[in-house]
Design a protein around this motif. Structure first.
Motif: not given
Length: 354
Positions: A194-209, A348-354
């Motif tokens: 859930r962290i990965t799919g949240s705005s917090h997770g996107r901020s963490l990925w941005a820090i990593r990149e 892949r029926k669940r949203r976000g898994l495709a």
């Protein structure tokens, strides 16, 4: 003149909005109850699976810092030790106390969960105190700080009477169970996803990149890194608390730099940033020594099997890392999850898994 397309309404979910957050937990509970029943007559399998579960919690929680945020922490065993010793001391002090309005078994589990949470919160507090000043650092400097913290914790518990000094703590109530361990494995993985799919997770990925670019775009890099560090430390403390309640004795030798490096190896082997990669690598590397012991037994090796495994295990880990870095530097899964590498014909029926 073309008629604008009318957007179709979103399909309404059958699950009420108030239950969507709790639904995964409610679905997991009967599965865990069945799992506990199946393991009731297999003590060695229960112990081994509990160790696997603890290592999964450690690897997935460290992946939040090392994988998602791109930092390099090598003191995770220190936070595990904080959770183990704090919860162990608390359980020792409460083992002769029971809640009068509850059955004894239920009362023991209430105190057990309370000790787990106290151990996790103590580790999270240590993570905050260490992370707040040190996460302004980058790269090797952060690794040195976390390494120093892990060694400080080990030396403190080794020289403190309340923690049993070098002999460690014994007599901690063995109230843990495979179902309880894997309940927290489930929570750890759920929080990480859930962290990965949240705005917090996107901020963490941005820090990593690119941390400089993320800061230029308005991301509070230090704040997000501290939050990731605290969450990671909390689950490391939970893992240590669980460990303390199913092993006969805990001592400083269980939380050395070698243990921290084992967790780092699990994260790197699975792929920095991949939660399922951390799970697969933690499971494989935990079961590898048992597989080696079975192999030695089949081959009729002489001498102490445990000693032979301890001597060979770390060189095997090193060889695996060398081969992996040469063949697949990004790890088994890279930054992908297992559903990202499944064949395309699997729905892949669940949203976000495709």
């Amino acid at each position: 003149m073309e008629t604008p397309a009318i957007p179709l309404p979103e399909p309404r979910s059958v699950v009420p909005a108030s239950l969507r957050g709790l639904l995964p937990v409610l679905l997991a509970l009967p599965v865990l109850a069945l799992f506990q029943w199946l393991m009731s007559d297999a003590p060695f399998a229960s112990y081994l699976l509990s160790v696997v579960g603890v290592n999964i919690i450690l690897a997935v929680s460290l992946n939040i810092v090392n994988g998602m945020t791109g930092q390099f922490s090598i003191g995770h065993a220190g936070f595990m030790a904080v959770g183990a010793y704090i919860s162990g001391v608390l359980s020792l002090n409460l083992k002769d106390i029971a809640l009068s309005f509850l059955p004894v078994a239920v009362s023991d589990q209430v105190f057990f969960v309370m000790s787990l949470l106290v151990g996790g919160l103590a580790a999270a507090l240590c993570g905050f105190l260490v992370g707040l000043p040190s996460l302004r650092l980058r790269g090797d400097y952060l690794a040195i700080v976390t390494l120093g913290f892990g060694e400080i914790i080990r030396v403190v518990v080794q020289n403190t009477d309340a923690f049993g000094r070098a002999l460690g703590l014994s007599g901690i109530p063995q109230t843990s169970s495979p179902a309880m361990v894997y309940f927290f494995v489930f929570l750890t993985v759920l929080v990480a996803r859930r962290i990965t799919g949240s705005s917090h997770g996107r901020s963490l990925w941005a820090i990593r990149e690119d941390e400089v670019a993320a800061e230029a775009m308005g991301v509070d890099t230090t704040g997000y890194k501290v939050r990731a560090f605290v969450i990671s430390s909390f689950f490391a403390g939970i893992a240590g608390a669980l460990f303390a309640h199913f092993v006969p004795i805990i001592n400083p030798g269980s939380f050395t730099f070698v243990k921290s490096m084992e967790i780092v190896v699990m994260v790197v082997l699975g792929g920095l940033g991949s939660t399922t990669g951390a799970i697969v690598a933690a499971t494989f590397l935990t079961l590898l020594p048992e597989g080696m012991r079975s192999l030695f037994t089949v081959l009729g090796a002489e001498g102490s099997l445990a000693q032979k495994v301890d001597q060979i295990r770390m060189p095997v880990y090193g060889l695996l890392l060398v081969v992996l870095m040469l063949a697949r530097p990004q790890g088994l899964f890279g930054t992908k999850e297992i559903w990202d590498v499944l064949p395309r014909w699997i729905p892949r029926k669940r949203r976000g898994l495709a």
